[in-house]
Design a protein around this motif. Structure first.
Motif, PDB file in Angstrom:
ATOM      1  N   GLY A  93       0.812  -1.210   0.000  1.00 28.21           N
ATOM      2  CA  GLY A  93       0.000   0.000   0.000  1.00 28.21           C
ATOM      3  C   GLY A  93       0.845   1.259   0.000  1.00 28.21           C
ATOM      4  O   GLY A  93       0.551   2.225  -0.719  1.00 28.21           O
ATOM      5  N   PHE A  94       1.901   1.268   0.801  1.00 26.89           N
ATOM      6  CA  PHE A  94       2.808   2.408   0.867  1.00 26.89           C
ATOM      7  C   PHE A  94       3.459   2.680  -0.484  1.00 26.89           C
ATOM      8  O   PHE A  94       3.500   3.824  -0.954  1.00 26.89           O
ATOM      9  N   ILE A  95       3.929   1.642  -1.138  1.00 28.31           N
ATOM     10  CA  ILE A  95       4.635   1.813  -2.413  1.00 28.31           C
ATOM     11  C   ILE A  95       3.673   2.196  -3.536  1.00 28.31           C
ATOM     12  O   ILE A  95       4.015   3.020  -4.401  1.00 28.31           O
ATOM     13  N   VAL A  96       2.478   1.637  -3.540  1.00 26.23           N
ATOM     14  CA  VAL A  96       1.508   1.951  -4.600  1.00 26.23           C
ATOM     15  C   VAL A  96       1.176   3.436  -4.609  1.00 26.23           C
ATOM     16  O   VAL A  96       1.318   4.117  -5.629  1.00 26.23           O
ATOM     17  N   ILE A  97       0.742   3.953  -3.476  1.00 25.52           N
ATOM     18  CA  ILE A  97       0.370   5.366  -3.443  1.00 25.52           C
ATOM     19  C   ILE A  97       1.602   6.266  -3.498  1.00 25.52           C
ATOM     20  O   ILE A  97       1.570   7.346  -4.079  1.00 25.52           O
ATOM     21  N   GLY A  98       2.719   5.796  -2.937  1.00 24.77           N
ATOM     22  CA  GLY A  98       3.948   6.580  -2.994  1.00 24.77           C
ATOM     23  C   GLY A  98       4.480   6.730  -4.403  1.00 24.77           C
ATOM     24  O   GLY A  98       4.956   7.803  -4.796  1.00 24.77           O
ATOM     25  N   THR A  99       4.397   5.667  -5.199  1.00 25.89           N
ATOM     26  CA  THR A  99       4.852   5.731  -6.593  1.00 25.89           C
ATOM     27  C   THR A  99       3.987   6.693  -7.397  1.00 25.89           C
ATOM     28  O   THR A  99       4.493   7.486  -8.210  1.00 25.89           O
ATOM     29  N   PHE A 100       2.683   6.619  -7.195  1.00 24.58           N
ATOM     30  CA  PHE A 100       1.776   7.527  -7.909  1.00 24.58           C
ATOM     31  C   PHE A 100       2.070   8.984  -7.560  1.00 24.58           C
ATOM     32  O   PHE A 100       2.178   9.842  -8.447  1.00 24.58           O
ATOM     33  N   LEU A 101       2.221   9.272  -6.285  1.00 27.85           N
ATOM     34  CA  LEU A 101       2.476  10.648  -5.863  1.00 27.85           C
ATOM     35  C   LEU A 101       3.878  11.107  -6.250  1.00 27.85           C
ATOM     36  O   LEU A 101       4.104  12.298  -6.478  1.00 27.85           O
ATOM     37  N   ALA A 102       4.830  10.171  -6.332  1.00 24.51           N
ATOM     38  CA  ALA A 102       6.174  10.528  -6.791  1.00 24.51           C
ATOM     39  C   ALA A 102       6.129  10.990  -8.246  1.00 24.51           C
ATOM     40  O   ALA A 102       6.819  11.941  -8.626  1.00 24.51           O
TER      41      ALA A 102
ATOM     42  N   ALA B   7       7.400  19.090 -10.077  1.00 27.13           N
ATOM     43  CA  ALA B   7       7.519  20.266  -9.211  1.00 27.13           C
ATOM     44  C   ALA B   7       8.985  20.594  -8.954  1.00 27.13           C
ATOM     45  O   ALA B   7       9.859  19.717  -8.995  1.00 27.13           O
ATOM     46  N   LYS B   8       9.263  21.856  -8.663  1.00 30.95           N
ATOM     47  CA  LYS B   8      10.639  22.273  -8.413  1.00 30.95           C
ATOM     48  C   LYS B   8      11.174  21.662  -7.120  1.00 30.95           C
ATOM     49  O   LYS B   8      12.328  21.276  -7.032  1.00 30.95           O
ATOM     50  N   ASN B   9      10.335  21.599  -6.102  1.00 30.20           N
ATOM     51  CA  ASN B   9      10.747  21.057  -4.813  1.00 30.20           C
ATOM     52  C   ASN B   9      10.069  19.716  -4.575  1.00 30.20           C
ATOM     53  O   ASN B   9       9.352  19.518  -3.587  1.00 30.20           O
ATOM     54  N   SER B  10      10.296  18.777  -5.486  1.00 32.37           N
ATOM     55  CA  SER B  10       9.614  17.489  -5.413  1.00 32.37           C
ATOM     56  C   SER B  10      10.008  16.709  -4.161  1.00 32.37           C
ATOM     57  O   SER B  10       9.188  15.968  -3.609  1.00 32.37           O
ATOM     58  N   GLU B  11      11.264  16.874  -3.685  1.00 31.11           N
ATOM     59  CA  GLU B  11      11.696  16.160  -2.491  1.00 31.11           C
ATOM     60  C   GLU B  11      10.895  16.583  -1.266  1.00 31.11           C
ATOM     61  O   GLU B  11      10.653  15.780  -0.353  1.00 31.11           O
ATOM     62  N   MET B  12      10.466  17.858  -1.236  1.00 30.30           N
ATOM     63  CA  MET B  12       9.666  18.358  -0.123  1.00 30.30           C
ATOM     64  C   MET B  12       8.184  18.093  -0.338  1.00 30.30           C
ATOM     65  O   MET B  12       7.438  17.872   0.621  1.00 30.30           O
ATOM     66  N   LEU B  13       7.752  18.112  -1.590  1.00 30.82           N
ATOM     67  CA  LEU B  13       6.328  17.963  -1.889  1.00 30.82           C
ATOM     68  C   LEU B  13       5.835  16.542  -1.648  1.00 30.82           C
ATOM     69  O   LEU B  13       4.719  16.342  -1.149  1.00 30.82           O
TER      70      LEU B  13
ATOM     71  N   LEU C 173       2.435  15.341   0.534  1.00 34.82           N
ATOM     72  CA  LEU C 173       1.286  14.684  -0.089  1.00 34.82           C
ATOM     73  C   LEU C 173       1.069  13.281   0.452  1.00 34.82           C
ATOM     74  O   LEU C 173      -0.073  12.845   0.649  1.00 34.82           O
ATOM     75  N   LEU C 174       2.154  12.592   0.704  1.00 34.90           N
ATOM     76  CA  LEU C 174       2.068  11.162   1.009  1.00 34.90           C
ATOM     77  C   LEU C 174       1.701  10.859   2.457  1.00 34.90           C
ATOM     78  O   LEU C 174       0.832  10.008   2.718  1.00 34.90           O
ATOM     79  N   LEU C 175       2.343  11.514   3.398  1.00 31.34           N
ATOM     80  CA  LEU C 175       2.186  11.134   4.805  1.00 31.34           C
ATOM     81  C   LEU C 175       0.751  11.228   5.321  1.00 31.34           C
ATOM     82  O   LEU C 175       0.303  10.331   6.045  1.00 31.34           O
TER      83      LEU C 175
END
Length: 227
Positions: A145-154, A160-166, A170-172
């Motif tokens: 579940g973590f990887i499925v939604i995490g991959t989509f949101l990644a 985005a310019k600040n994807s590491e922060m975004l 979004l995910l947590l």
């Protein structure tokens, strides 16, 4: 569907081969997880039985935050090499890209878990007395579940310019129900409590996985068109 799975396996194999050559992402994930375990082992007295109550939470703290490193890199690396454009124009179903990325990220996170969880038990002098099959099933269900939604949101955050922060922002929040279930079920199994209670949490996690997998699978095509 067979072609989608075949293309997904090809994409996953490509990502894993690249990672095997560079070892950049998996190296960062393992170092980070090991550092977290080491810090907590010095912050708390491992011989204190009450401290062992935090182990179920630590398992998922390590999984989430080390996994975030891999999820961030999964699509950013494609943008750096401009290979995402090639994937979009390739004669494959966009769902294959999603499934391939999910499979590759799952393998990386599973490797980290196989290394970090035994180290965690070792440094905290924790002897596993629970049901191993139930424990592995809980870890597998929650991690998927973590990887499925995490991959989509990644993929969503990669432009985005600040994807590491975004991505964490979004995910947590979306992971909260899954992680509550994962921690509670892990605590029950490790504490050798009633398996029926763990099964209830497992059902919740499975329903979460199915719901978000279906949504991400069908929405990923529109995400690729808009990126």
């Amino acid at each position: 569907m067979r072609m989608i799975l075949a293309d997904a396996l090809t994409i996953a194999a490509k990502d894993l081969r690249n990672e095997l050559k560079s070892k950049q992402t998996i190296g960062m994930m393992i170092i980070f997880s090991s550092l977290v375990i080491l810090i907590f082992s010095f912050a708390f007295d491992p011989t204190n039985n009450t401290v062992k109550a935090i182990i179920p939470g630590l398992i998922w703290v390590i999984t989430i935050f080390s996994g975030l490193l891999g999820l961030n890199r999964s699509f950013i690396s494609e943008h750096e090499n401009d290979s995402l454009t090639g994937l979009r124009v390739a004669p494959i179903d966009p769902s294959s890209i999603f499934l391939g990325k999910v499979a590759a990220n799952l393998v990386l996170v599973f490797i980290v878990q196989m290394i970090s969880i035994p180290i965690l038990f070792l440094l905290f002098d924790y002897r596993f007395h629970g049901d191993m099959i139930w424990f592995l099933l809980i870890v597998l269900t929650a991690t998927i579940g973590f990887i499925v939604i995490g991959t989509f949101l990644a993929a969503l955050a990669a432009n985005a310019k600040n994807s590491e922060m975004l991505l964490p922002v979004l995910l947590l929040p979306l992971l909260s129900p899954l992680m509550i279930g994962a921690v509670q079920a892990t605590k029950i199994v490790l504490g050798q409590e009633g398996i029926q209670d763990a099964f209830s949490w497992l059902q919740l996690m499975a329903a979460y996985d199915l719901l978000f997998f279906s949504a991400c699978f069908f929405l990923f095509e529109y995400l690729m068109e808009g990126s």
